[in-house]
Design an enzyme around this catalytic site. Structure first.
Site, PDB file in Angstrom:
ATOM      1  N   GLU A   1      -9.305   4.397  -1.521  1.00 22.52           N
ATOM      2  CA  GLU A   1      -8.122   4.178  -2.351  1.00 22.52           C
ATOM      3  C   GLU A   1      -8.507   3.489  -3.657  1.00 22.52           C
ATOM      4  OE1 GLU A   1      -4.662   2.507  -0.476  1.00 22.52           O
ATOM      5  OE2 GLU A   1      -5.222   3.215   1.528  1.00 22.52           O
TER       6      GLU A   1
ATOM      7  N   THR B   1      -8.871  -5.760   4.108  1.00 21.35           N
ATOM      8  CA  THR B   1      -8.805  -4.791   3.005  1.00 21.35           C
ATOM      9  C   THR B   1      -9.856  -5.239   2.007  1.00 21.35           C
ATOM     10  OG1 THR B   1      -6.409  -4.567   3.322  1.00 21.35           O
ATOM     11  CG2 THR B   1      -7.304  -3.763   1.229  1.00 21.35           C
TER      12      THR B   1
ATOM     13  N   LYS C   1      -3.806  -2.244  10.253  1.00 19.19           N
ATOM     14  CA  LYS C   1      -4.214  -2.315   8.849  1.00 19.19           C
ATOM     15  C   LYS C   1      -4.489  -3.738   8.360  1.00 19.19           C
ATOM     16  CE  LYS C   1      -3.054   2.066   7.685  1.00 19.19           C
ATOM     17  NZ  LYS C   1      -3.907   2.991   6.918  1.00 19.19           N
TER      18      LYS C   1
ATOM     19  N   TYR D   1       2.963   2.280  15.084  1.00 23.35           N
ATOM     20  CA  TYR D   1       3.516   2.516  13.739  1.00 23.35           C
ATOM     21  C   TYR D   1       4.978   2.947  13.704  1.00 23.35           C
ATOM     22  CZ  TYR D   1       3.627   7.658  13.326  1.00 23.35           C
ATOM     23  OH  TYR D   1       3.927   8.986  13.453  1.00 23.35           O
TER      24      TYR D   1
ATOM     25  N   ARG E   1       1.764  14.461  14.144  1.00 28.63           N
ATOM     26  CA  ARG E   1       2.991  15.234  14.402  1.00 28.63           C
ATOM     27  C   ARG E   1       2.727  16.699  14.064  1.00 28.63           C
ATOM     28  NH1 ARG E   1       4.140  11.028  11.196  1.00 28.63           N
ATOM     29  NH2 ARG E   1       3.949  12.470   9.463  1.00 28.63           N
TER      30      ARG E   1
ATOM     31  N   THR F   1      -4.658   6.824   0.570  1.00 28.49           N
ATOM     32  CA  THR F   1      -5.946   7.514   0.686  1.00 28.49           C
ATOM     33  C   THR F   1      -6.002   8.723  -0.232  1.00 28.49           C
ATOM     34  OG1 THR F   1      -5.940   6.827   2.974  1.00 28.49           O
ATOM     35  CG2 THR F   1      -7.571   8.466   2.350  1.00 28.49           C
TER      36      THR F   1
ATOM     37  N   GLU G   1      -9.802  12.250   8.908  1.00 28.71           N
ATOM     38  CA  GLU G   1      -9.720  13.618   8.385  1.00 28.71           C
ATOM     39  C   GLU G   1     -11.040  14.363   8.566  1.00 28.71           C
ATOM     40  OE1 GLU G   1      -7.443  13.323   4.354  1.00 28.71           O
ATOM     41  OE2 GLU G   1      -7.965  11.333   5.060  1.00 28.71           O
TER      42      GLU G   1
ATOM     43  N   ARG H   1      -7.591   3.443  14.078  1.00 31.17           N
ATOM     44  CA  ARG H   1      -6.824   4.665  14.356  1.00 31.17           C
ATOM     45  C   ARG H   1      -6.306   4.754  15.786  1.00 31.17           C
ATOM     46  NH1 ARG H   1      -5.597   5.690   9.226  1.00 31.17           N
ATOM     47  NH2 ARG H   1      -7.397   6.324   7.987  1.00 31.17           N
TER      48      ARG H   1
ATOM     49  N   GLU I   1     -10.311   3.885   4.388  1.00 30.91           N
ATOM     50  CA  GLU I   1      -9.469   4.734   3.544  1.00 30.91           C
ATOM     51  C   GLU I   1      -9.905   4.544   2.094  1.00 30.91           C
ATOM     52  OE1 GLU I   1      -5.282   4.024   4.456  1.00 30.91           O
ATOM     53  OE2 GLU I   1      -5.426   5.464   6.111  1.00 30.91           O
TER      54      GLU I   1
ATOM     55  N   TYR J   1       1.144   5.705  -0.514  1.00 31.94           N
ATOM     56  CA  TYR J   1       0.698   6.845   0.300  1.00 31.94           C
ATOM     57  C   TYR J   1       0.716   8.090  -0.578  1.00 31.94           C
ATOM     58  CZ  TYR J   1       0.549   9.129   4.997  1.00 31.94           C
ATOM     59  OH  TYR J   1       0.193   9.813   6.146  1.00 31.94           O
TER      60      TYR J   1
ATOM     61  N   ASP K   1       0.848  -1.194   0.000  1.00 29.19           N
ATOM     62  CA  ASP K   1       0.000   0.000   0.000  1.00 29.19           C
ATOM     63  C   ASP K   1       0.884   1.245   0.000  1.00 29.19           C
ATOM     64  OD1 ASP K   1      -2.392   1.369  -0.055  1.00 29.19           O
ATOM     65  OD2 ASP K   1      -2.644   1.371   2.123  1.00 29.19           O
TER      66      ASP K   1
ATOM     67  N   GLN L   1      -3.056   2.249  15.453  1.00 31.22           N
ATOM     68  CA  GLN L   1      -2.031   2.770  14.537  1.00 31.22           C
ATOM     69  C   GLN L   1      -0.975   3.667  15.210  1.00 31.22           C
ATOM     70  OE1 GLN L   1      -3.824   4.562  11.074  1.00 31.22           O
ATOM     71  NE2 GLN L   1      -1.875   5.117  10.142  1.00 31.22           N
TER      72      GLN L   1
ATOM     73  N   HIS M   1      -4.076  13.951   2.136  1.00 29.32           N
ATOM     74  CA  HIS M   1      -4.261  13.017   3.257  1.00 29.32           C
ATOM     75  C   HIS M   1      -2.995  12.989   4.123  1.00 29.32           C
ATOM     76  CE1 HIS M   1      -5.299   9.286   5.403  1.00 29.32           C
ATOM     77  NE2 HIS M   1      -4.112   8.833   5.076  1.00 29.32           N
TER      78      HIS M   1
ATOM     79  N   ASP N   1      -8.778   0.438   2.539  1.00 33.73           N
ATOM     80  CA  ASP N   1      -7.746   0.010   3.498  1.00 33.73           C
ATOM     81  C   ASP N   1      -8.270   0.317   4.907  1.00 33.73           C
ATOM     82  OD1 ASP N   1      -5.381  -0.549   4.830  1.00 33.73           O
ATOM     83  OD2 ASP N   1      -4.441   1.363   4.289  1.00 33.73           O
TER      84      ASP N   1
END
Ligand code: MN
Length: 438
Positions: free
Chosen positions: A213, A269, A265, A256, A155, A371, A385, A249, A211, A141, A139, A252, A146, A245
């Site tokens: 995708e 899927t 994840k 991660y 962050r 996403t 989001e 949350r 997600e 990104y 997968d 994750q 996103h 996907d």
């Protein structure tokens, strides 16, 4: 290689399968996507078919009914045996030859109509299966909107990491837990730790998300140690599906770092059942462009064709139907809209980068796009989001609210390729209902 449209994209072409000619049909004769199915209620082996209107052309029966040249009979042989991977491994020229033969056979006035009528199965009478053996799954990104929004949540000081505009970022997912549209998705258990908690707990996820995708299936692969050049990448791509996907949350952020997504994840899927071929998507190609202030791709990720034709104009949507909406007979509600044109990297770049160190790709490997969120906040391709990390609930028309998915919610992705002067084509549905944790 310059990818061009041909007679199979003529917007005026019609099929003797009447339902394919309706303006709203996602499967007009210009599409001809491949899928696997069995007749509902039977336990027969998977059959490969081509969607046309509200019907499926069963390729096993189509081969038996005859009317094909000997070259096309040879191309249909593995498909009649239920093996789409073998067809994916064929050369781009062979795949194009079969597309032309299927187009001619289904065209209004075709001499094969009488023979092939008996090879049709109504989609309503079919149970769709995974279209092929999914040999591996990565997968990416590529949704920069996103990546920026989610980066801000995880962050705040450093939303987009410095590698993002240079490297097509990806992680290796699990092909074992990829399921076809309509399969229920069970809420996962996992470790999560609230920022103010001293220790993590192991419990059902409370922040279950989707997600939006697209997925790309690899056609002919490359040998281990032999990279794929950008100029050859398009020939190694078979076609696209919708891909969801599913993401936990709360699991994750705790797991991660430092090696990327894992159990957040890999519990499921979902893909749509029909693979829309790259040949069918030729009219919807568009220029790949980078903002002038951004770095241009390194030479190994650049080609003249990619600059002029590498991107795709595919409109994407997310819809939700809650259990309460279903019980009240209310229609599904749209959560967001975006367009795959906004992706930061193209399929050719994702594939070339993946193989650039010598990693061997195989027919049936699946790449996820990441996403696809649009530039505006309401175009988020995930609830993470749209709900600002769970801080602001979304209000639905019936008064219900959502920050993340609840048990009984049915989530649907839709996609439509559109272009001036072309017959638009669709992807079918990519949907699943949330099942309670075990
Ligand atoms: Mn993803």
């Amino acid at each position: 290689m310059n990818i061009q449209t041909d007679t199979t994209h003529d917007p005026k072409a019609t099929s003797w399968v009447e339902s394919a000619n309706a303006a709203e049909s996602e499967f007009p004769i210009q599409n001809l996507p491949f899928g696997a199915f069995r007749r509902r209620g039977s336990d027969e082996a998977a059959r490969i078919g081509v969607a046309i209107g509200d019907q499926i052309l069963d390729l096993q029966r189509a081969l038996q009914q005859g009317g094909w040249s000997s070259a096309i009979q040879g191309l249909l042989q593995p498909l009649a045996q239920g093996d789409l991977n073998a067809h994916m491994a064929r050369s781009a020229e062979e795949r194009l030859a079969l597309r032309h033969a299927l187009f001619e056979a289904l065209l209004s006035g075709s001499e094969q109509e009488a023979a092939l009528r008996g090879a049709l199965v109504a989609q309503a009478d079919a149970e769709m299966l995974l279209p092929c053996r999914i040999t591996d799954y990565t997968d990416f990104y590529t949704g920069i909107h996103h990546a920026t929004t989610v980066g801000k949540l995880f962050r705040p000081d450093n939303p987009l990491l410095p590698n993002y505009k240079w490297v097509p970022i990806g992680y290796h997912g699990r092909s074992s837990s990829i399921v076809v549209s309509g399969t229920g998705i069970r809420r996962p258990w996992g470790q999560r730790k609230a920022p103010d908690a001293a220790e993590p707990t192991f419990a059902p996820s409370q922040r279950l998300d989707y997600e939006l995708e697209l997925g790309a299936f690899v056609a002919g692969g490359n040998a281990l140690g032999e990279p794929i050049a950008m100029e050859k990448a398009e020939q190694h791509l078979f076609g696209l599906t919708l891909l969801n996907d599913w993401s936990a949350r709360d699991i994750q952020p705790w797991e991660y770092q430092p090696l990327g997504p894992f159990l957040a994840k890999n519990f499921g899927t979902t893909i749509s059942p029909w693979i829309v071929t790259m040949e069918a998507l030729a009219p919807f190609r568009t220029a790949f462009e980078r903002p002038a202030e951004d770095p241009q791709p390194l030479p190994y990720l650049d080609s003249a064709q990619n600059r002029t034709q590498g991107a795709f104009n595919i409109e994407l949507e997310v819809w939700i139907e809650t259990a309460a909406m279903r019980a009240a007979g209310l229609p599904a509600e749209r959560l967001s809209q975006s367009n795959f044109r906004d992706a930061y990297w193209t399929w050719a770049q994702m594939l070339t980068h993946h193989a650039s160190g010598g990693c061997n790709m195989n027919p049936g490997d699946l790449l996820g796009s990441g996403t696809q969120s649009g530039p505006r906040p309401e175009q988020g391709g995930s609830l993470l989001e749209l709900s600002l990390g769970g801080k602001q609930a979304i209000r639905l028309a019936n008064g219900e609210t959502r920050t993340f998915l609840q048990d009984g919610d049915r989530l649907m992705l839709r996609g439509r390729a559109v272009a001036e002067g072309a017959r638009s084509i669709g992807f079918g549905e990519c949907s699943a209902e949330m099942l309670p944790a075990r």
